[in-house]
Design an enzyme around this catalytic site. Structure first.
Site, mmCIF file in Angstrom:
data_model
loop_
_atom_site.group_PDB
_atom_site.id
_atom_site.type_symbol
_atom_site.label_atom_id
_atom_site.label_comp_id
_atom_site.label_asym_id
_atom_site.label_seq_id
_atom_site.Cartn_x
_atom_site.Cartn_y
_atom_site.Cartn_z
ATOM 1 C CG HIS A 177 37.798 42.624 39.956
ATOM 2 N ND1 HIS A 177 36.452 42.402 40.100
ATOM 3 C CD2 HIS A 177 37.948 43.275 38.776
ATOM 4 C CE1 HIS A 177 35.813 42.911 39.055
ATOM 5 N NE2 HIS A 177 36.698 43.433 38.239
ATOM 6 C CG HIS B 9 33.485 45.293 38.239
ATOM 7 N ND1 HIS B 9 33.578 44.381 37.214
ATOM 8 C CD2 HIS B 9 32.225 45.172 38.720
ATOM 9 C CE1 HIS B 9 32.409 43.761 37.075
ATOM 10 N NE2 HIS B 9 31.574 44.214 37.977
#
Ligand SMILES: Cc1cc2nc3c(=O)[nH]c(=O)nc-3n(C[C@H](O)[C@H](O)[C@H](O)COP(=O)(O)OP(=O)(O)OC[C@H]3O[C@@H](n4cnc5c(N)ncnc54)[C@H](O)[C@@H]3O)c2cc1C
Ligand SMILES: *[C@@H]1O[C@H](CO)[C@@H](O)[C@H](O)[C@H]1NC(C)=O
Ligand SMILES: *[C@@H]1O[C@H](CO)[C@@H](O)[C@H](O)[C@H]1NC(C)=O
Ligand SMILES: *[C@@H]1O[C@H](CO)[C@@H](O)[C@H](O)[C@H]1NC(C)=O
Length: 619
Positions: free
Chosen positions: A554, A598
């Site tokens: 991420h 996410h």
């Protein structure tokens, strides 16, 4: 057709590994031919002959880039050129179970981190793998398909940091605009839309262990929740970017449905942009330079050049074009056009792989041995509930608070990602390779589980607000080389403590009645390198965290968004590069803080919102 694909997929699945496909295109095609796959890969056939001029050039056909190009080209008066370095998806990308395998193919750029001092000790030279999608659809075509937007406070903090228009109430409509939800029990939820392009659905393959875990988490005090709804805190079955059990990437959702009708959208795959063309005097972008099949092209943009090349390549392209930190550009001999802190800051969600728990059930864990012809056939005939539709084994998510967490009460600190397997699920192949784990980790910890086909499940423990800050830079001006990436994982010890507390909560949930009813116990094989600590003590887990470090990829903030007066930022809230004209960045690199989520859903949201901003500016 069906028969052809079936035999080809079978040959892949029964192998049972997809052999690595080298990055050179010729090698790749040879390899695919060898596998009998040459004719399902339409890689060279998805390209238009580039014109000299377009209104908009979008660099990078990833999650944000595909979204943006599709939306901009809705206006028939605008010509749009989408340029993608990779090829096009094939049937293998669509099989959710095979997510990890895609990292061993040409659809992954294959980056590694620089050697990490405080993390990644389970990897050769302490180098973590940093996969990224290199295919039309970008990272949404190789990721794990978890759909997760983030906490209200994330976006409110963006707005408060000098980004009007990016509060939660401002961005929620753009998340909704992209979403086509089919989620059981959430049909009436105001947090879900049923008519956008991107399919979000329940994973229909669920193990008994997932059901037991959901009950156990509730017994431990975590309420059932929709983590994309009113409150994230609690436990949920995962929501996936799949359609009828197959991966729904940005390509499948936004490009494929319009491809044949949208004459004003040109797409070039296997084309690498090497530089943005900039008029230095007016600081105005007017086109790009690219290489395609060994030839160099210049293509011009009448209105704008938009970089959607992702959190590693958008900053790389800015620097190659003279926009970046003055010292870095000087060191590599690129003339400076505009000094900006490109790549100076990078946040990521570094996680812990494990703990793993064994159970006394049978047939509930994913193993390669279950992949036989009948399963493949049912999948190809359209069944959406076989193990092939499991998103790499991910089944449930639990968003929790931990004692050392610093976020306000309504914002989770840590996420427990429960997976119906481990490195044992694919015999120590794709998953271990994707993480760059040393072979001894599988050999010593997980191999026995494969040999005995012992049921078990694992967690990935992720924390949201790392104190460690990484960076990215160029070590030379060759556009075909990689940027150097130093995430500085766990350089702040507080990050390790957050994860330790997450591990303890996973263990506590495993002790609840619903988990005990399936005989759940901690896998007690010590992590190689941590044998000197007493098993399962705090110091043992701290060692494990620094060894079995596993990023969920991420990476954000390398082209950070913020007010021009903020010296840490690269683009303004309209995503225009500070001090430049006709140049924007539209992808996850603009996200200013590590999110409580996410990052894929946000990439689609950013693409949708950018399309609106660009539309209103040019209409
Ligand atoms: C293995 C893995 C698993 C993940 N799992 C999840 C998950 O389950 N859920 C989730 O929410 N997030 C997940 N993520 C993260 C998420 O998928 C990404 O953050 C998101 O998709 C990034 O979108 P983007 O548009 O910013 O960039 P990308 O999708 O990476 O797009 C960038 C595109 O630009 C192209 N490109 C780059 N340079 C050039 C160039 N010079 N010329 C031409 N084209 C170029 C690339 O090939 C790529 O197609 C995962 C990431 C990885 C790597
Ligand atoms: C396209 O251009 C025509 C003619 O100038 C104009 O009438 C029309 O409104 C434009 N369409 C859009 C979507 O802007
Ligand atoms: C749902 O998506 C469609 C298509 O993108 C959009 O037109 C509509 O406004 C969205 N609905 C909501 C409630 O956001
Ligand atoms: C699994 O363990 C639980 C708890 O010890 C026990 O009640 C159950 O009967 C066991 N199941 C099997 C199949 O062994």
């Amino acid at each position: 057709m069906e028969k052809l694909l079936l035999s080809q997929l079978l040959c892949l699945l029964l192998s049972p590994l997809i052999p690595p496909i080298h990055t050179q295109r010729s090698n790749q095609l040879d390899e695919l031919r060898r596998l009998g796959l040459g004719n399902v890969v339409n890689v060279p056939f998805f390209s238009d002959v580039p014109q000299r001029n377009y209104d908009f050039i979008v660099v990078g056909g990833g999650a944000a880039g595909c979204t943006l190009a599709a939306r901009l080209s809705e206006n028939p008066n605008w010509s749009v050129f989408l340029i993608e370095a990779g090829g096009v998806e094939n049937i293998v990308h669509q099989v959710p179970l095979l997510a990890a395998h895609l990292q061993s193919t040409a659809s992954n750029w294959g980056y590694n981190s620089t050697p990490q001092r405080h993390a990644c000790r389970g990897m050769p030279d302490n180098k973590c793998a940093l996969p990224r999608g290199k295919v039309l659809g970008g990272t949404s075509s190789i990721n794990y398909m978890i759909y997760n937007r983030g906490n209200r406070r994330d976006f409110d903090a963006w707005a408060a940091a000098g980004n009007p228009g990016w509060s939660y109430d401002d961005v929620l409509p753009y998340f909704l605009r992209s979403e086509h939800a089919q989620l059981q029990g959430l049909e009436q939820s105001p947090y879900h839309n049923r008519s956008g392009p991107l399919s979000v659905e329940d994973v229909r393959y669920r193990s008994r262990l997932a059901h037991a875990y959901i009950r156990a988490a509730q017994e431990a005090g975590h309420p059932r929740t929709d983590y994309n709804g009113e409150s994230q805190l609690g436990v949920s079955y995962v929501q996936a970017t799949t359609l009828k059990g197959r991966r729904h990437s940005a390509f499948r959702a936004y490009i494929e449905p319009i491809r044949s009708r949208r004459r004003n959208l040109h797409i070039l795959t296997l084309a690498r942009v090497t530089r943005v063309l900039i008029d230095a005097a007016s600081k105005s972008a007017y086109g790009v330079e690219l290489t395609h099949q060994g030839r160099s092209f210049k293509v011009k943009a009448r209105k704008e050049v938009i970089l959607s090349a992702g959190a590693f390549n958008s900053p790389q392209l800015l620097m190659l074009s003279g926009i970046g930190p003055e010292d870095n550009l000087k060191a590599i001999g690129v003339p400076l056009i505009k000094a900006l802190p490109v790549g100076k800051r990078m946040f990521d969600h570094m996680c812990h792989f494990g703990p793993t728990f064994v159970t006394n059930t049978t047939g509930q864990t994913l193993f390669a041995a279950q992949l036989g012809a009948p399963v493949v056939k049912e999948f190809l005939l359209g069944r959406a509930d076989t193990i092939l539709s499991s998103i790499g084994g991910v089944e449930t998510l639990t968003f929790i608070k931990v004692p050392s967490g610093k976020s306000p009460a309504s914002q989770p600190d840590v996420e427990l990602i429960q997976v119906a397997g481990s490195l044992a699920s694919d015999d120590g192949t794709a998953l271990a390779k994707g993480a760059n784990f040393k072979p001894e980790i599988y050999e010593k910890m997980y191999k026995d589980l494969t040999l005995t086909q012992q049921d078990h499940f694992s967690f990935l423990i992720m924390h949201f607000k790392p104190a460690s800050v990484g960076r990215l830079w160029l070590h030379n001006r060759n556009p075909l080389e990689w940027p150097r990436i130093d995430p500085k994982y766990f350089s702040a010890a507080a990050d390790v403590e957050n994860l330790l507390e997450g591990i303890k909560e996973a263990i506590r949930i495993s002790q609840m009645p619903a988990m005990q009813a399936v005989g759940t116990r901690l896998l007690d094989k010590p992590v190689p390198g941590c044998e000197s600590y007493e098993f399962a003590t705090d110091d043992y887990w701290r060692c494990s965290i620094r060894t079995l470090s596993y990023t969920l990829h991420h990476q954000v903030a390398t082209c950070r968004m913020g007010a021009e007066s903020d010296p840490t930022t690269v683009v303004n809230p309209q995503l225009q590069v500070h001090g430049m004209r006709k140049l924007r960045v539209v992808d996850t690199s603009i996200i200013p803080f590590p999110p409580t989520a996410h990052t894929n859903a946000a990439a689609f949201m950013i693409g949708e919102k950018a399309a609106d901003m660009i539309r209103s500016e040019w209409s």
